[in-house]
Structures are given as structure tokens and as C-alpha cells.
Design an enzyme around this catalytic site. Sequence first.
Site, short mmCIF file in Angstrom:
data_model
loop_
_atom_site.label_atom_id
_atom_site.label_comp_id
_atom_site.label_asym_id
_atom_site.label_seq_id
_atom_site.Cartn_x
_atom_site.Cartn_y
_atom_site.Cartn_z
N ASP A 167 0.81 -1.21 0.00
CA ASP A 167 0.00 0.00 0.00
C ASP A 167 0.85 1.27 0.00
O ASP A 167 0.31 2.37 0.05
CB ASP A 167 -0.94 0.01 1.21
CG ASP A 167 -2.40 -0.03 0.80
OD1 ASP A 167 -2.68 -0.28 -0.38
OD2 ASP A 167 -3.27 0.18 1.67
N ASP A 330 -9.95 -6.30 12.08
CA ASP A 330 -9.86 -7.71 12.43
C ASP A 330 -11.03 -8.15 13.31
O ASP A 330 -11.78 -9.09 12.97
CB ASP A 330 -8.53 -8.01 13.12
CG ASP A 330 -8.11 -6.93 14.13
OD1 ASP A 330 -8.96 -6.11 14.53
OD2 ASP A 330 -6.92 -6.92 14.51
#
Length: 771
Positions: A167, A330
Site C-alpha cells: 500500500d 480484524d
Amino acid sequence: MRFLTFLLWLAMVALIVFLATQPVSLTTHFVTAMIIIIIIAILKMFDRRGALRAVVLALGTSIVLRYVYWRTTSTIPPVDELANFIPGFILYLAEMYSVFMLFLSLFAIADPLNRPRRTLARDSVRPTVDVFIPSYNEDKELLAITVSAAKQMDYPEDRFNVYLLDDGGTDQRLESNDPQVAMAAAERRRELQQLCRDLGVNYLTRARNVNAKAGNLNNGLAHSTSEFVAVLDADHAPARDFLNETLGYFAVDPRLFLVQTPHFFINPDPLEHNLETWTRMPSENEMFYGVIQKGLDKWNGSFFCGSAAVLRREALEESGGFSGLSITEDAETALGLHARGWNSAYVDRPMIAGLQPETFANFIGQRSRWCQGMLQILLLNNPMLKRGLSIPQRLCYLSSILYWLFPFARLTFLFSPLFYLFFGLSIFDASGAEFAAYTTTYILVNILLQNYNWSRVRWPFISELYETIQSIYLGRALLAVLVNPTAPSFKVTTKGETTRFSRISELGGPFYVIFFILLAGIVAMVWRIVVTPSEAGVALVVGGWNLFNMLLIGGALGVVAERRQLRSSTRIAIERPAEIIYGDRVIPARIDDVSVNGARILVPANAMRSIRAGERIIMRFQPMAPLATNELPLTVRSVVRDEGGIALGSEFAVDDVRQYKMVADLVFANSDEWSRFQATRRKNIGVVRGVIEFIQLAIFQTVRGLSYLMRSAPTNKKAAQSDNAAAESNAPSAPPTFAGADPNAVVTGAGSTAALSGVPIGRSANHTPDR
């Protein structure tokens, strides 16, 4: 079955509540409470599972509820006395929050689940796996080691693919209006593409940096097809057995979406480093991964922790991929899949080795993201209102989320005694006898219950210290979410730092201010005892509370008084035969310990008498994974001779990124090393010794923290500026020493990927650390 168990617990709690609210005399309560405390202390010596565990938790709960009843009905100041009532009621709310969290945690860990191993057999069918390593701004050297370790996992090559998800080199960054950002992104993309080609893995980036890590992982899903997805953070290197030890659980449960394993760290966090507890005390995360996750697993509530996990693609695709509503993608992802009827599993075997933040500032930055993300889930995706979850699952998620409200309670406990000591306010209406009968027994039961549940993974008052050092800054982070739940953004935590000088953290100032305020509270206590002898009992009790707070803040001073970090990576004790190629000679040797930067090699006394620091040698050894070469170039950094032989402290002289495969093989291949080291720290020292240890630590760190304050401000400022300048230049901020080197021999030229503990992992915890 789970529902019946839940009903049984509910009935037991109702009975305990009924008994706790029955009117009894002060003496009867005190005697009964002390008998229960003695019974709990005795039962601690027996097996802590099954019926005896339920008895201990029930007995402890009865005392806590008795305290709650008394506290609610007898101690809150009258409403018409606002000066007393307002701070008194705030204190009451903080206590009730703590009691509620105690009950939630006791429910969550009522019967921790220890899953049996399900290692894949050699002849079993291997499902396909995509290994995702999301990255944003990590160094190429760190990524090379993680990617190499992932590529070398013991799994058929045609059944798994490794993806470096970059990224930091997206089209958006390449097209940035800032020329420096665009240039750095282009160079990063070029370097990492070449790295991936050299190591035989896939490089993948995307057009825009949308939804941070969740968006990056979803881009990986869109460009891959395997049945399962393994997620590893950029600084989390897996052992060779990671896939074989996790995928077997999916075969027995077609509705299993997750197998989560512990996050094991090979470097100390700022508390462990600055207080020098790394080798002898259980690490902070072991409480969560050693007990809590196993407790959640019993209720099908263990959740995804962002790395060291394997997920089923079918489940992810059903829910639209990784969730990105909060910055804790998450836990949010796991919540959504649990609500859809999918199951999770937790396997308590460390099979990845990662890095923790080295500085206090980065530690706070990481925890700020965690607490903000969990509060976002509460506000935007509340588990209590989410359809599809069982009642135990709702309570498990609520426990994990509400824990992060601890800064409000911790700050309340920290400053409450000062209302009486400074202003004479009565915010807790109770006589000395009532305090002894109720509050003292409540505190004792709390300490015993904590030791009963966490004895091998958390020592007395260490949780309070961790919470105290975070509360000053996390309170502000939580308020920012309450004001605007969608405002927080994902920020990558910096890892692998070194510091040239010992100094006070840039975030340390408030702790010194609070310490001197609490010290003034001790002076106020003495003044009240002298001026108003009739209030001596109350003054001593409140002053004792304030003194305990001073111990906590004194420990915090030791945390923000940051010791210098000259080492750049953690040593790992191993026993592997090797050969040294020195000129035209081949010399038998033994690798004694390794790090990601170097190794300590033992050779016979007469074999290399002429060797000197700075010379280059070749080390040859048999790798655990099949590699194209087994030769690794080294630069000798120190030579230590004694009667037993010669110890060479050496730096890896990597001149080809493919040689990082050998480094990964030496350092990360064997997960048994992590389990052995973990076992040396997981020991129950008991309540009495634990309290003594904490008091000694707090007093010593108070003195050390104040000694840092006595140093000249220009020196500390200069040190901080020097460290910041070194970090910005991408050069090592300190000349690091290497595994096996003389502790006093300082060398240069090493990249920084981890902070080094003084003790090699795998050695006895009694080994004396370098200072």
C-alpha cells in the site's frame, strides 16, 4: 449444550445475588468473608478446572456482590451535598464499571478451551492457501525476512502462494502532488517488485489507498483464488509449521471461518525494556493469548487479531471481505462472520514472531488505534444489537470492547483520594470498621481472583501499571471517537527503532506532574493527621490509597524514563552445526545464537588464531528448508578468545536478497524456540511475592525516573533531536551491537529491524541480561 451451561450460570448468579443482599451484622460479614478468602487461598493449590474452578469463582463473586450491595446502599454521599455527591458518584460509577468488567471477564474465562493439535499428516490432502503480507511503509530488509520465512513454510509449493500487498506504492501515491511522496512511492514499488521477483513471490498493489489495511486485504482477495487466506503482518515472520498446524482444524468443521494463533514478540515493549522485566516476567500479551482467547474460544467467541491467522475464503466472500467500517478491521470482521453463523477456533501455539513498538510514544500510538477501533465497533456495529449472535458471544465481544473504557475508571481512581486530602470532601461515606469489613475483603478477593485466573500470565498489579501508563493519553483518544465515531484513521505503528541516548519520553511530562501532585497529597495527609487527630483513621486510609497510586505513577516514571537501545535485533539461542570457510580452509563450528542481523559462532581455540574484527568469512550450514545455497557471507565484528575456543560475533553481510532465506531459516524456522522461551516466563510467583516484587520495582523505578528528571534539559533535548534526525535519515539511529558480540563493542552499518533483549530467546530466564 452451550445454552444450558449459560442458564446454569445464570441461575447460580441469581442465587448468589439473593444471598449477597441479605442483611447481616458487620462482624458476621467480616468473619464470613475472611473464611471465604482462606478457602479460595487453599483451593488455589488444587486443579483449576472443572467443579473446583466454578466453586472458587462463585465464592469470590459472592464477596464482590456483597461489597456492591453495601457500596450502593450505604456509602454514596447525599444528593443535596453536591460538592461531595458529584465526585463521590463518579467514583461509584468507576467502581461499578470495574465490577461489571470483572463479571464479564469471569464469564468469558469460566472454562478456557485447550484445543488438541490437529497437525496435517504428510499424506493428507493439502488445501490451497494464499498468504497475504500487507505492507505500507516498512523497510525492504524487514519485508525480505518476512517474505522469505513465509515462502519457506513446510507446505507443497504448488498449493500456496505468497502475496506482498504493497500500500506504499499505489497509483494514488505515485500521482501525489508532493514530488517527494511520488518519488518515494515509485522507488518503493520498483524495489519491492524486484524483491518479489528475486524471492519468487507475488507483488500486488492497487489504485488508491481506500479503507487502509482492510482495503489492501480485499484487493488481495480480488486477485487470488485459493480456498484459504493466511494473514501475516509485515513484521510477523512465520515458522515452517504454521500452515500444517492450523489448516487441520478446518477439515473437521466446514463452518469454521478462522483459526487464530498467538502473536509472539521477539522484542520487549517499552515497559519491559525500561523496567528490565522482559526475561523474567510474562509479557503483556500473554494474558490475552494465554487465557482470554482460550476462554472466548469456549463460547465460540475467539476473534481475528489481524495477523497470525488463517481464514476461509468462502466465509469472507459471503460477508463481502474484510470489514473496514472501523480501524480495527480484524475484530469487526470476526464479529460479522460470527453473526452469520460461522465458527472460530483459537490454537495456543506461538508460530509467528513479530515486533512490538520500542518507544513509549509509538506504544501509545498503537494502543490509541486499538481503543478507538473497539469503541467504533461499539458505536457503529454494537454486538448487543447485532442479529445472529448467541448471548455468550454478545457478552464475549462486550467484554473485549468495554475493556478499552478503562482510562476513565483508572483516572478516577488516581485522583479521587485528593478530594479528601486537599479539600476535606467526603466522597465515600464509611466508618473505619465498615471499610475494614467490606473494602479490605473486597480488595483481597480481587487480588486472589486475579492470581487464580492469571497467575502464570500476569503478576499482581502489572495490569494496573499497564493501564495507568496508557490512561493519560487514551482518555483523549476515546473522547475523540465519542465526538465523531467515523473520524479516526488507520495509522501504521513504527517498529524497529533504536535510541542513542537514555532520555525522558516526549510523552513523559504529565506523569511527572501527577507524581508531584500525589506527593503533595502525602504532605496533606500528614497535615490532616496533625491538625485534626480525630480524623487520623480516615486520613491514613485515604493516604494509603494515595500512596498506592504513587507506586503506580512511580512505576510509570520508570517506563517513560527510556533507556537507550543500542542493539538492533533479538538474539535467539540455537544449537546448529556449521562450517566456516576462512580463506582456503574449512573449519568446523557451532552456531550458538542468531538474530536477524548476525550470529555468534563458536570455533575451536586453535582453528582461527589470526582472525580479526572486520574480516569477511563464509558460514555454511544445513538449512531446515531446501534452499539453492547453504552459504551465507559474514563480517566478523568481535572476537572473544578463552580456553574453550573462539566466539565470533558476526554480522550477516547480505549482498543478495535471496540470502535472506538463509537468515529466515536460522531465526524463524523452528516454532519450538518460541514455546520454550514462553515457558521460562510463565511462572506463578504467588500473591505475597508478587506484591513485594511490585513494590520493590515501583520504588526503584521512582528513583530512576526522578534521576532522569535531574539531568539537564538541554542534554535530553539534544538526545531527542539526535534520535529524530537519525530516524528521518533512514540511517540506523545508533550503532547497534550484534548477536554474540562483546557487549561493549559497538559496530556500525546494520539495518534496524528489531530491538534486542539482553537475553537470547531459548536461554534460561535466570541468565543475566546485558546492561
